[in-house]
Design an enzyme around this catalytic site. Structure first.
Site, PDB file in Angstrom:
ATOM      1  N   CYS A  26      18.862  -1.450 -58.036  1.00  0.00           N
ATOM      2  CA  CYS A  26      19.601  -1.193 -56.812  1.00  0.00           C
ATOM      3  C   CYS A  26      20.914  -0.528 -57.178  1.00  0.00           C
ATOM      4  O   CYS A  26      21.331  -0.555 -58.340  1.00  0.00           O
ATOM      5  CB  CYS A  26      19.885  -2.490 -56.050  1.00  0.00           C
ATOM      6  N   GLY A  52      17.340   3.224 -55.977  1.00  0.00           N
ATOM      7  CA  GLY A  52      16.571   2.524 -54.956  1.00  0.00           C
ATOM      8  C   GLY A  52      16.303   3.420 -53.775  1.00  0.00           C
ATOM      9  O   GLY A  52      17.245   3.937 -53.181  1.00  0.00           O
ATOM     10  N   ASN A 127      23.233  -5.824 -57.194  1.00  0.00           N
ATOM     11  CA  ASN A 127      22.339  -5.118 -58.113  1.00  0.00           C
ATOM     12  C   ASN A 127      21.992  -6.090 -59.223  1.00  0.00           C
ATOM     13  O   ASN A 127      22.872  -6.567 -59.938  1.00  0.00           O
ATOM     14  CB  ASN A 127      23.023  -3.872 -58.681  1.00  0.00           C
ATOM     15  N   GLY A 128      20.716  -6.375 -59.366  1.00  0.00           N
ATOM     16  CA  GLY A 128      20.277  -7.294 -60.407  1.00  0.00           C
ATOM     17  C   GLY A 128      19.256  -8.272 -59.878  1.00  0.00           C
ATOM     18  O   GLY A 128      18.608  -8.035 -58.856  1.00  0.00           O
ATOM     19  N   TYR A 267      16.333   4.957 -69.030  1.00  0.00           N
ATOM     20  CA  TYR A 267      15.624   5.383 -67.823  1.00  0.00           C
ATOM     21  C   TYR A 267      16.461   5.367 -66.555  1.00  0.00           C
ATOM     22  O   TYR A 267      16.436   6.315 -65.789  1.00  0.00           O
ATOM     23  CB  TYR A 267      14.403   4.474 -67.633  1.00  0.00           C
ATOM     24  N   SER A 308      12.359  12.670 -66.135  1.00  0.00           N
ATOM     25  CA  SER A 308      13.011  11.674 -66.982  1.00  0.00           C
ATOM     26  C   SER A 308      12.839  11.954 -68.462  1.00  0.00           C
ATOM     27  O   SER A 308      13.642  11.498 -69.275  1.00  0.00           O
ATOM     28  CB  SER A 308      12.483  10.285 -66.636  1.00  0.00           C
TER      29      SER A 308
END
Length: 494
Positions: A26, A52, A127-128, A267, A308
């Protein structure tokens, strides 16, 4: 508090066209004391969209009232419209982009979450992932709490509300002492903007400034998009408060050796971000260079799996001396809600996003570079695409070690049975994806790319549990059989 109607039924979840992809966590953003708080927050969330894509929300405070806009979909689906920003007046705001790792994809789970406490309104964006969130939730419900969402973030709201401390900051810190796992939090009250980072610094959080107003964000790219100045990283275990008296920093936890998530560098973070003082782009190139030193094979061209794999492929090419070519072209305009009516069309899904550049690969020995391999489904399709386009040999190289353990800190990985490297030998994986050879960079190699001499098993400097099984925090909820499944919601690959 103003809130939209629940229109979750009108939004279709994006089909999974990338079975090998790790889902982002997030993104969080907050600003205090700026007349364009909501508009700036929306721009910051645009820059954090990669973290996200399921939902986005903003809560703003105008000095008297809190205002909320939360929607399923991309940031631009809602917050690019002037009338929406006009419904978010005020000089302070917090925002969130969401990919769910706990809780369903429904509007009531979209953050920032908001509650009216006895001292006033309280909004939180997270976030987490909490590794004791289920345990705490059960205890809170047993004691009379009424949960309005199915996210672990709501536990934080209730812990603050149940605290008997007098000052808000003391109640907030008491709540943080009760939670385990990974978190970067941005919270808003009627008087304060508060940021907090878990004691190990697993999740990132940075401090910036725009026109004298403090900003908290997941990544520096969110500062760049609004022309804000980067000040510093929020330290692991730090709680920072901004109000009319300025900034106050609290260090309520005993110092620990930080262990930031290594996947931010591999990433998740945007290549143009600076994370922990390191350029993500330069780090990924260094990972590609290390990959070449460890696993190079004779070849004619180096081809990244876009987007990526591009920085690592540049590094691999530079270290190996083999030319870099865009042998795969990505279509950036695939519709998010594309309907795949038949199995035969679903099987073509990878070609909607990736097309072979035949002129660059026909008749050549190619080295495909990607940043990770999860299930192997997309890798298999891409190898076949290369062979169909005339590649003479296809060698697959991965710029991260084999993922053998699930993550419980906000990365949406399958459980261990769904991880290819946890259930197959290297040769079995190579055979499954159809490559002529397959190799990964080593764990020590990743550390060397980060500027370290290697991994110290006694004192690892990063959260690298997906490769090593060395989890940096207690996994309280993982003692329950169904907990890993609840904390890992990656859709089954078709």
């Amino acid at each position: 508090m103003q809130s939209p109607s629940d229109d979750a039924s009108t939004t279709m979840r994006n089909p999974d066209l990338d079975g090998d992809m790790l889902r982002e966590k997030c993104g969080v953003f907050g600003i205090y004391g700026h007349p364009d708080a909501a508009a700036i927050t929306a721009l910051g969330l645009h820059a954090l969209q990669h973290r996200g894509q399921e939902a986005a929300g903003i809560v703003a405070f105008d000095g008297k009232r809190f205002h909320s806009e939360r929607r399923l979909g991309l940031v631009g689906d809602t917050f690019s419209r002037r009338e929406v920003i006009e419904r978010l007046p005020g000089t302070a705001a917090v925002g969130h982009t969401r990919y769910s790792t706990t809780g369903e994809t429904i509007l009531r789970n979209v953050q920032p979450l908001f509650a009216e406490l006895n001292a006033g309104g309280f909004a939180v964006a997270h976030n987490g992932n909490l590794t004791n969130g289920l345990t705490l939730r059960r205890e809170l419900v047993k004691n009379g709490a009424m949960m309005q969402s199915t996210t672990d973030t709501e536990v934080i709201l209730h812990l603050v509300a149940h605290s008997k401390r007098n000052r808000f900051i003391d109640r907030y810190i008491e709540a943080l002492r009760a939670i385990e796992g990974a978190y970067a939090l941005v919270s808003l009250t009627n008087k304060k903007l508060v940021g907090a980072r878990d004691p190990l610094g697993i999740r990132p959080l940075v401090l910036g400034e725009l026109d004298g107003s403090p900003i908290l964000a997941s990544e520096t790219c969110a500062l760049d998009i609004i022309g804000a100045k980067y000040i510093r990283d929020i330290e692991p275990g730090e709680v920072i408060v901004f109000d009319e008296n300025g900034a106050q920093s609290h260090k309520p936890f005993a110092p620990q050796a930080p262990r930031p998530c290594i996947f931010e560098y591999i990433y998740f973070a945007r290549p143009d971000s600076i994370v922990g003082g390191r350029s993500v782009y330069d780090t990924r190139k260094a990972m590609g260079e290390q990959l070449a030193r460890e696993t190079h094979v004779e070849a004619d061209v180096i081809v990244p799996v876009p987007d990526s794999g591009v920085p690592a492929a540049i590094g691999y090419s530079r270290a190996s001396g083999v030319p870099f070519e865009l042998g795969i072209i990505r279509n950036h305009y695939v519709g998010r809600t594309f309907i795949q009516p038949t199995q035969s069309v679903r099987e073509l899904g990878v070609r909607m996003k990736h097309s072979a550049n035949r002129a660059a690969i026909e008749g050549k020995r190619i080295v495909l570079i990607d940043d990770s391999l999860v299930r192997g489904t997309t890798s298999k399709k891409i190898v076949k695409m290369m062979r169909d386009a005339g590649a003479r040999e296809v060698h697959f190289r991965i710029a991260s070690p084999p993922i053998t353990h699930p993550d419980y800190y906000g990365i949406d990985t399958p459980d261990r049975a769904g991880l290819l490297a946890a259930t197959h030998t290297l040769e079995e994986m190579r055979d499954l994806i159809g490559a002529d050879s397959l190799a990964f960079v080593s764990v020590d190699g990743i550390y060397r790319a980060m500027g370290e001499p290697g991994r110290d098993p006694a004192h690892p400097k990063f959260a690298d549990h997906c490769f090593t099984g060395d989890y940096p925090t207690p996994l309280t909820d993982m003692s329950e059989i169904d907990a890993p499944r609840q904390l890992s919601l990656l859709a089954e690959a078709s």
